[in-house]
Design a protein around this motif. Structure first.
Motif, short mmCIF file in Angstrom:
data_model
loop_
_atom_site.label_atom_id
_atom_site.label_comp_id
_atom_site.label_asym_id
_atom_site.label_seq_id
_atom_site.Cartn_x
_atom_site.Cartn_y
_atom_site.Cartn_z
N ARG A 146 19.78 77.96 -40.37
CA ARG A 146 20.61 77.90 -39.16
C ARG A 146 19.80 78.34 -37.96
NH1 ARG A 146 23.39 83.05 -37.71
NH2 ARG A 146 22.53 84.69 -39.05
N THR A 147 20.30 77.95 -36.79
CA THR A 147 19.71 78.39 -35.52
C THR A 147 20.53 79.57 -35.01
OG1 THR A 147 19.01 76.13 -35.03
CG2 THR A 147 19.08 77.68 -33.20
N GLN A 193 19.27 85.73 -21.69
CA GLN A 193 20.22 84.85 -20.99
C GLN A 193 20.10 84.96 -19.48
OE1 GLN A 193 23.67 85.69 -24.35
NE2 GLN A 193 24.25 85.64 -22.19
N ASP A 199 22.24 82.19 -32.43
CA ASP A 199 22.91 81.99 -31.14
C ASP A 199 22.31 82.90 -30.07
OD1 ASP A 199 24.74 81.01 -29.30
OD2 ASP A 199 26.19 82.61 -29.75
N PRO A 224 26.82 86.63 -35.59
CA PRO A 224 27.52 85.68 -34.73
C PRO A 224 28.21 86.40 -33.58
CG PRO A 224 28.78 86.08 -36.73
CD PRO A 224 27.46 86.78 -36.91
N ARG A 251 19.63 90.49 -25.86
CA ARG A 251 20.31 89.19 -25.69
C ARG A 251 20.54 88.87 -24.21
NH1 ARG A 251 23.16 87.14 -30.44
NH2 ARG A 251 24.53 86.05 -29.01
#
Length: 730
Positions: free
Chosen positions: A70-71, A293, A73, A112, A289
Motif C-alpha cells: 500500500r501507499t 503538507q 497517506d 491511517p 506530517r
C-alpha cells in the motif's frame, strides 16, 4: 516539475529502511504509485517501510516480483529531499537505508488518518487528592492546556492509565475525540515586531533581501552576546513567512527551546512546530506530517529536524552555529551545520549561521568569499560588554582542596550584597572527576570502558560519562580493600557548590548541570526560576553558556580557565576561546555593568590573552595561520577511522592490515596515522583502535576512503566507523 507516476504492475525500485546494500524491485499497486511515495512492502515474512526511488530494473523473472502492499497517506518525498539524502550519504559514507531512517523518525507514519481519544485538563478538581492524581494534573498544568493520548499522560506522570481514567470520571480530566493530526495555526509575520536598533535594522534588511531573492546563500551573523541576534534573524523568518515558504530554526540545546518558543509566540502570535527529544511521540508524528503538507510554517528543533520532509524550505537558521552538539557522534555521523548548507543549496534557501563566537570553519568560509558576513557590534539597550580580567592563581593564597580564590570570593560577596547574581563556572559535571584510593593509588574506573568514573554526590553514585554506567559509591577500595581511604580528586560542579555553601552561608545557591534533572521540562523550569531571581549564586557547567538570559547576573567567575587548553585536540584553543567568551557574555545584560573573571595559572597563554583583550579577529587570524601551516581543517581534510571489537587482538590486526594496504589513499596524496589505541580504548566492553587520515583540501577523500575500506571483509564482532571531518578525537 510533476513527479513521475508508475502505473499498476510497473516495476519500481524501493529504498527501504532495512540494512540492505541495494534497492528492491516491486510491482506498483492498484492505482499506481508516484515517484517518492512512502510505501509499505513485503520483505520476507515482514512488512517494512520504504520510498519509491525510481523505475525498477526488470532484468529477471517478473513473475517472482511481489507488489507494493500500500501507499502511505503522507506527502511523497520531494526530489530535493531525495538528492539531499543521496549527497549526504556520499559525503558521510553512510549507507542509504540509514539515511532514510534519519528522515522517517516519526512514530505511526503508516497509521491511517482518523480520530483518536485525547485528554486535557477538565473544569473541576477532585475532592480527594492523591499523589498520583497530583502528578497527572501537574502534567497538564505544565504544558498549558495541551492535549495528550492516554499513554502519554500516564508515562509523563509516571502513573497507571487507571489514574487518568479515574480523573475523567471526576471531571478533572476531559476525554474527547480529535483528528489524529491537525495543521499548526498560522503565524502572523506582522504581529509583534520590535523596534530595532540601527545596527539590528541594517542586519535585518540585508537578511530580508536575501530571503526575498529566493536563491541559495549563507550568511554568518556574528554579534556580541546580548546584541539581539535573535530579533534580527526572526525578521528573516518573518520575510520567509510572507513569501509563503517554510523556515527552520536549529537550536543546540533542548533547554533553550522553552524560552525561545515564548519569544517566537510573542513575535508571531502563535507557537511554532517543535522537533526534539522533549516532545511527545504524538507531536513528532504531527510535526512530520504537517511539514510535508506545508501546514507547519516554522519548525524549531534539534539537529535531526534538518531531515524533516519540508514542502518548500526557504530559510534555515543555525543558532550558536559553533556549538559541538551539532555534530552527531553516533549512528550516522554528520555535522548539522554543514548539512544545512547542503540542504539549503538544493532548496534555493537561505542559511543564517548565528554566533557570538563563530567556528573557524565558518570564519574561513567568509574569508574565502563563500559566505556573507553581518556583524552586530553593540549590545541591545543600555547593556554594555562586561569588563574582563584574569586572577593569577600563582599569587593567590588558596588552601589545598579549595577552588574559589579569595579575590573571586570577595567579588561574589560584593554582588550578593547589591542584590545581584554571580555565576561560578566549571566545565565538569559531578562532584569530582577522579576517585582515588589514598592507600594504594587505585583510581576507580568503569567496568566496561577505559574511563575514570565520576562521583555524583547528589545522586550518591559513581557514573561513567562515556557509556552511562553507574554504581553505588563504595566505602572500600575495590583494589586493596582498604576502608575509608577513597578520596575525591579535583573539582566538579557539585563539589564547587559545596565549597560555595561554606564561603557564602547566607546565599541561595543553585546548581545548573544537565545530569541533575530528570527531564528537560524540569531543567527549563529551574532556569526560569533562576532568571527571575530565585538564586544569588549559580554554579554551572557549559549548559549556562548556551543562550540563557539572567538579567540580574553581573559577575561571572571561571574557576579553571586552563581546563580546555590541555590535550592534543586540534580545536582545543578554539573551543576554550569560544566557551570563555560565551560564559563571560552572560554577565551584565541589564543596566548593571558586568564583570568576567578568569582564574588561571597561565595568564600569559595566547588564548587567555586573546580572551581578555577581546580581539577576536587577531585570535582567528593566528589560529587560522597555525591550522593552514599544519594542513588541518578547515585548510585540509581529515577522517577518523575507529575499529572496534570485543576481541582486542583482532581489532589491532585489522588496523595494522589497513595501514599496510593504504594504496587508494596514497594515490590521492593522503597520509594514514596509526593504528593506535583510541584515547578511550574501551567503551561498553568494545576495544577501540583509531586511525587518522589527513589529505589536502582538494583531494577526493570520500572515494578513496570507500575504496580503501572496501578492501576488508568484516567478520564476527569487528566494526568500522568512518567519521568525515571529526570534531572529537576520543
Amino acid at each position: 516539475m510533476t513527479p513521475e507516476h508508475f502505473e499498476q504492475g510497473q516495476l519500481v525500485a524501493v529504498l527501504t529502511t532495512q540494512p540492505l546494500d541495494r534497492l528492491l524491485d516491486y510491482k506498483a499497486p492498484e492505482g499506481g504509485v508516484w515517484l517518492g511515495a512512502y510505501v509499505e512492502v513485503p520483505l520476507g515474512p515482514r512488512k517494512v517501510m520504504g520510498v519509491v526511488w525510481g523505475p525498477g530494473k526488470g532484468d529477471y523473472d517478473h513473475s517472482k516480483i511481489r507488489s507494493v502492499i500500500r501507499t502511505l497517506d503522507v506527502a511523497p518525498m520531494r526530489q530535493e529531499m531525495r538528492s539531499f539524502l543521496s549527497k549526504a550519504a556520499d559525503y558521510t559514507l553512510t549507507p542509504m537505508p540509514a539515511m532514510l531512517r534519519l528522515a522517517t523518525r516519526a512514530p505511526g507514519l503508516g497509521d491511517p488518518p482518523g480520530k483518536r481519544l485525547v485528554y486535557r485538563l477538565g473544569p473541576s478538581r477532585p475532592d480527594r487528592m492523591t499523589a498520583a492524581r497530583e502528578k497527572v494534573l501537574a502534567v497538564f498544568e505544565e504544558y498549558g492546556g495541551l492535549s495528550f493520548t492516554l499513554g502519554e499522560v500516564a508515562e509523563m506522570a509516571g502513573v497507571g492509565t487507571s489514574v487518568v481514567k479515574g480523573l475523567v470520571k471526576l471531571g478533572a480530566v476531559a476525554e474527547e475525540e480529535a483528528p489524529r493530526d491537525t495543521p499548526y495555526p498560522p503565524l502572523d509575520p506582522d504581529h509583534g515586531g520590535k523596534d530595532l536598533t540601527p545596527d539590528q535594522a541594517k542586519g535585518a534588511m540585508v537578511l530580508r533581501e536575501a530571503v526575498r531573492s529566493g536563491t541559495y546563500g549563507t550568511t554568518l551573523l556574528r554579534g556580541v552576546t546580548g546584541s539581539g541576534k535573535t530579533e534580527v534573524y526572526l525578521e528573516a523568518v518573518a520575510e520567509c513567512l510572507r513569501m509563503g515558504r517554510q523556515a527552520l530554526v536549529l537550536l543546540p540545546e533542548i533547554a533553550l527551546s522553552g524560552e525561545f518558543i515564548d519569544r517566537v509566540e510573542a513575535r508571531f502570535g502563535m507557537r511554532p512546530a517543535e522537533w526534539h527529544s522533549g516532545v511527545t511521540s504524538t507531536e513528532r508524528r504531527r510535526c512530520w506530517r504537517m511539514v510535508g503538507q506545508g501546514d507547519a510554517q516554522l519548525v524549531v528543533g534539534a539537529r535531526s529536524a534538518l531531515f524533516l520532509p519540508f514542502r518548500d524550505l526557504g530559510l534555515v537558521v543555525v543558532d550558536e552555529e559553533h556549538d559541538t552538539s551539532y555534530k552527531q557522534e553516533d549512528g550516522v555521523l554528520y555535522n548539522a551545520r554543514d548539512m544545512t548548507v547542503l540542504r539549503a543549496s538544493l532548496n534555493g534557501a537561505q542559511v543564517v549561521l548565528a554566533s557570538a563566537t563563530p567556528s573557524l570553519e565558518s570564519w574561513a568560509n567568509v574569508e574565502a568569499g563563500k559566505y556573507a558576513r553581518l556583524d552586530l557590534t553593540s549590545r541591545f539597550g543600555a547593556a554594555v560588554m562586561p569588563k574582563m580580567r584574569a586572577i593569577d592563581m600563582r599569587a593567590e593564597d588558596l588552601p589545598g582542596g579549595q577552588w574559589v580564590s579569595p579575590t573571586l570570593a570577595n567579588g561574589v560577596r560584593d554582588r550578593i550584597a547589591k542584590g545581584e547574581q554571580a555565576l561560578l563556572f566549571i566545565n565538569r559535571r559531578g562532584y569530582a572527576p577522579v576517585t582515588l584510593c589514598r592507600a594504594c593509588g587505585h583510581q576507580i574506573g568503569c567496568d566496561h570502558c577505559d574511563a575514570r568514573m565520576v562521583e555524583h554526590r547528589f545522586l550518591k553514585r559513581l557514573m561513567c560519562h562515556q557509556c552511562g554506567e553507574t554504581k553505588p559509591m563504595p566505602t572500600v577500595c575495590p583494589h586493596c580493600e582498604a576502608e575509608d581511604r577513597l578520596s575525591p580528586v579535583g573539582p566538579g560542579v557539585e563539589r564547587l557548590a559545596e565549597e560555595a555553601a561554606v564561603l557564602f552561608p547566607e546565599a541561595r545557591i543553585a546548581v545548573l548541570s544537565s545530569d541533575l534533572y530528570g527531564s528537560a521540562r524540569a531543567l527549563k523550569a529551574h532556569i526560569a526560576e533562576i532568571a527571575e531571581g530565585a538564586a544569588d549564586v549559580i554554579i554551572g557547567t557549559q549548559l549556562v553558556a548556551k543562550g540563557h538570559n539572567f538579567p540580574k547576573l553581573t559577575l561571572v567567575g571561571v574557576i579553571d580557565a586552563d581546563l580546555g587548553l590541555q590535550g592534543s585536540d586540534l580545536r582545543a584553543a578554539e573551543r576554550t576561546f569560544q566557551l570563555m567568551r560565551q560564559v563571560a557574555g552572560r554577565a551584565g545584560r541589564a543596566e548593571a555593568p558586568g564583570e568576567a573573571v578568569l582564574q588561571t595559572f597561565q595568564p600569559e597563554h595566547p588564548v587567555i590573552r586573546a580572551i581578555l583583550a577581546g580581539d577576536e579577529e587577531a585570535f582567528w587570524n593566528a589560529e587560522a595561520g597555525e591550522r593552514r601551516a599544519a594542513g588541518v581543517p578547515p585548510y585540509g581534510r581529515m577522517a577518523g577511522i575507529v575499529l572496534s571489537s570485543t576481541n582486542s587482538q583482532e581489532v589491532f590486526d585489522l588496523g595494522a592490515a589497513m595501514a599496510r594496504q593504504d594504496g587508494p589513499l596514497r594515490r590521492i596524496g593522503a597520509q594514514v596515522y596509526g593504528p593506535a589505541p583510541a584515547p578511550i580504548a574501551r567503551v561498553r566492553g568494545r576495544h577501540r583502535v583509531r586511525l587518522l587520515v589527513k589529505a589536502e583540501k582538494s583531494a577526493p577523500l570520500q572515494a578513496a576512503l570507500a575504496e580503501w575500506v572496501g578492501q576488508f571483509r568484516l567478520r564476527g564482532e569487528l566494526r568500522i566507523q568512518v567519521d568525515i571531518d571529526p570534531q572529537s578525537f576520543y
